[in-house]
Design a protein around this motif. Structure first.
Motif, PDB file in Angstrom:
ATOM      1  N   LEU A 130       0.846  -1.193   0.000  1.00 28.98           N
ATOM      2  CA  LEU A 130       0.000   0.000   0.000  1.00 28.98           C
ATOM      3  C   LEU A 130       0.877   1.236   0.000  1.00 28.98           C
ATOM      4  CD1 LEU A 130      -2.498  -1.269   2.653  1.00 28.98           C
ATOM      5  CD2 LEU A 130      -3.182  -0.495   0.404  1.00 28.98           C
ATOM      6  N   TYR A 157      -1.411  -6.774   9.291  1.00 31.86           N
ATOM      7  CA  TYR A 157      -2.762  -6.683   8.783  1.00 31.86           C
ATOM      8  C   TYR A 157      -3.085  -7.915   7.948  1.00 31.86           C
ATOM      9  CZ  TYR A 157      -2.958  -1.639   9.773  1.00 31.86           C
ATOM     10  OH  TYR A 157      -2.968  -0.414  10.387  1.00 31.86           O
ATOM     11  N   LEU A 173       3.163  -3.400  12.708  1.00 28.78           N
ATOM     12  CA  LEU A 173       1.759  -3.787  12.630  1.00 28.78           C
ATOM     13  C   LEU A 173       1.620  -4.924  11.632  1.00 28.78           C
ATOM     14  CD1 LEU A 173       0.310  -0.168  12.255  1.00 28.78           C
ATOM     15  CD2 LEU A 173       0.576  -1.460  14.375  1.00 28.78           C
ATOM     16  N   PHE A 206      -9.897   0.713   7.171  1.00 28.60           N
ATOM     17  CA  PHE A 206      -9.868   0.811   5.721  1.00 28.60           C
ATOM     18  C   PHE A 206     -11.261   0.590   5.140  1.00 28.60           C
ATOM     19  CE2 PHE A 206      -5.406   0.994   4.492  1.00 28.60           C
ATOM     20  CZ  PHE A 206      -4.756   0.595   5.656  1.00 28.60           C
ATOM     21  N   PHE A 227      -0.130  -8.361   5.451  1.00 27.19           N
ATOM     22  CA  PHE A 227       0.804  -7.248   5.281  1.00 27.19           C
ATOM     23  C   PHE A 227       1.447  -6.906   6.614  1.00 27.19           C
ATOM     24  CE2 PHE A 227      -0.079  -5.790   1.056  1.00 27.19           C
ATOM     25  CZ  PHE A 227      -1.408  -6.101   0.811  1.00 27.19           C
ATOM     26  N   LEU A 241      -6.490  -4.767  10.939  1.00 23.53           N
ATOM     27  CA  LEU A 241      -5.373  -4.925  11.861  1.00 23.53           C
ATOM     28  C   LEU A 241      -5.505  -6.220  12.663  1.00 23.53           C
ATOM     29  CD1 LEU A 241      -2.812  -3.589  13.075  1.00 23.53           C
ATOM     30  CD2 LEU A 241      -4.307  -2.621  14.835  1.00 23.53           C
ATOM     31  N   GLN A 250      -5.787  -8.960   4.733  1.00 22.28           N
ATOM     32  CA  GLN A 250      -6.740  -8.484   3.748  1.00 22.28           C
ATOM     33  C   GLN A 250      -7.444  -9.674   3.127  1.00 22.28           C
ATOM     34  OE1 GLN A 250      -4.985  -6.294   0.499  1.00 22.28           O
ATOM     35  NE2 GLN A 250      -6.924  -5.443  -0.145  1.00 22.28           N
ATOM     36  N   PRO A 302      -7.700  -3.971   4.297  1.00 21.31           N
ATOM     37  CA  PRO A 302      -6.897  -4.596   5.361  1.00 21.31           C
ATOM     38  C   PRO A 302      -7.513  -4.359   6.740  1.00 21.31           C
ATOM     39  CG  PRO A 302      -5.521  -3.319   3.869  1.00 21.31           C
ATOM     40  CD  PRO A 302      -6.938  -2.966   3.548  1.00 21.31           C
ATOM     41  N   ILE A 358      -6.209   1.642  12.281  1.00 20.51           N
ATOM     42  CA  ILE A 358      -6.565   2.379  11.074  1.00 20.51           C
ATOM     43  C   ILE A 358      -7.637   1.570  10.366  1.00 20.51           C
ATOM     44  CG2 ILE A 358      -5.700   3.258   8.885  1.00 20.51           C
ATOM     45  CD1 ILE A 358      -2.911   3.216  10.375  1.00 20.51           C
TER      46      ILE A 358
END
Lengths: 113, 114
Positions: free
Chosen positions: A43, B35, B33, A104, B88, B45, B37, B43, A102
């Motif tokens: 990303l 993640y 961190l 998304f 990720f 956490l 998806q 994504p 965060i």
């Protein structure tokens, strides 16, 4: 709970056309972000808005503009789409003071032909 | 800019097997961190790490913040079909909550075979 909502989900554009990706969050977050996701690239941040009324460039801002319309909404505009902008776009938001969570959106798949 | 190398790029494993993936950085990070998806989704956490040497678990997932502060790994034990997705890593420096300072790895595509 809607969270982060972005539209459209899918779009095909011709080279040179313009379009706007819309994003809204209902979590009262101050910070909002636009990322693009390309195969093998992770990303990458395009633009971000730390608070209502402010916007700043991220890692890959060329060819894009943004508007933080109000606290809820943060739009991404392609003025003259190019094939290199074919990608998946993610809007995200967070509250900096609350740390790392965060949120998304579900993504917008954009193809420029 | 900062570089994050995530490996492997993809994995095919049998259901029930354990999985390990890692990220290495050219720079020191203060936060790591991880993640996940799911297909067609954004994504989400999984685990956040804040201190060098920290080992944190979330169910069958375990992640560690490397002592050098330049690497992190994620382990998944006893994989199940719903573990399928792209994982990720992301690193942040300096220590703040802003996503502006996040650098993402390129992802590990995990496929779990029945």
């Amino acid at each position: 709970n809607a969270g982060v909502t972005q539209t459209p989900k899918f779009q095909v554009l011709k080279t040179g056309q313009s379009m706007t990706l819309q994003c809204a969050q209902d979590m009262n977050h101050n910070s909002m972000y636009w990322y693009r996701q390309d195969p093998g690239m992770g990303l990458r941040l395009i633009y971000y808005s730390a608070s209502e009324g402010t916007t700043d460039k991220g890692e890959v801002p060329n060819g894009y503009n943004v508007s933080r319309l109000n606290k809820r909404e943060f739009s991404l505009r392609l003025e003259s789409a190019a094939p290199s902008q074919t990608s998946v776009y993610f809007c995200a938001s967070n509250e900096v003071s609350s740390g790392n969570t965060i949120y998304f959106g579900e993504g917008s798949w954009l193809t420029v032909v | 800019g900062q570089q994050l190398n995530q490996s492997p790029q993809s994995m095919f494993i049998q259901e029930g097997e354990d999985v390990s993936m890692n990220c290495t950085s050219s720079s020191i990070f203060n936060t790591w961190l991880w993640y996940k998806q799911d297909p067609g989704e954004g994504p989400v956490l999984l685990i956040a790490l804040y201190k060098a040497g920290e080992l944190t678990s979330n169910g069958r997932l375990t992640a560690q913040f490397g002592i050098t502060r330049k690497d992190s790994f994620l382990n998944i034990s006893a994989s199940i079909p719903s573990d399928v997705g792209i994982y990720f890593c992301a690193g942040r420096s300096p220590p703040s909550g802003s996503a502006r300072q996040l650098t993402f790895g390129s992802g590990t595509q995990l496929t779990v075979l029945p």
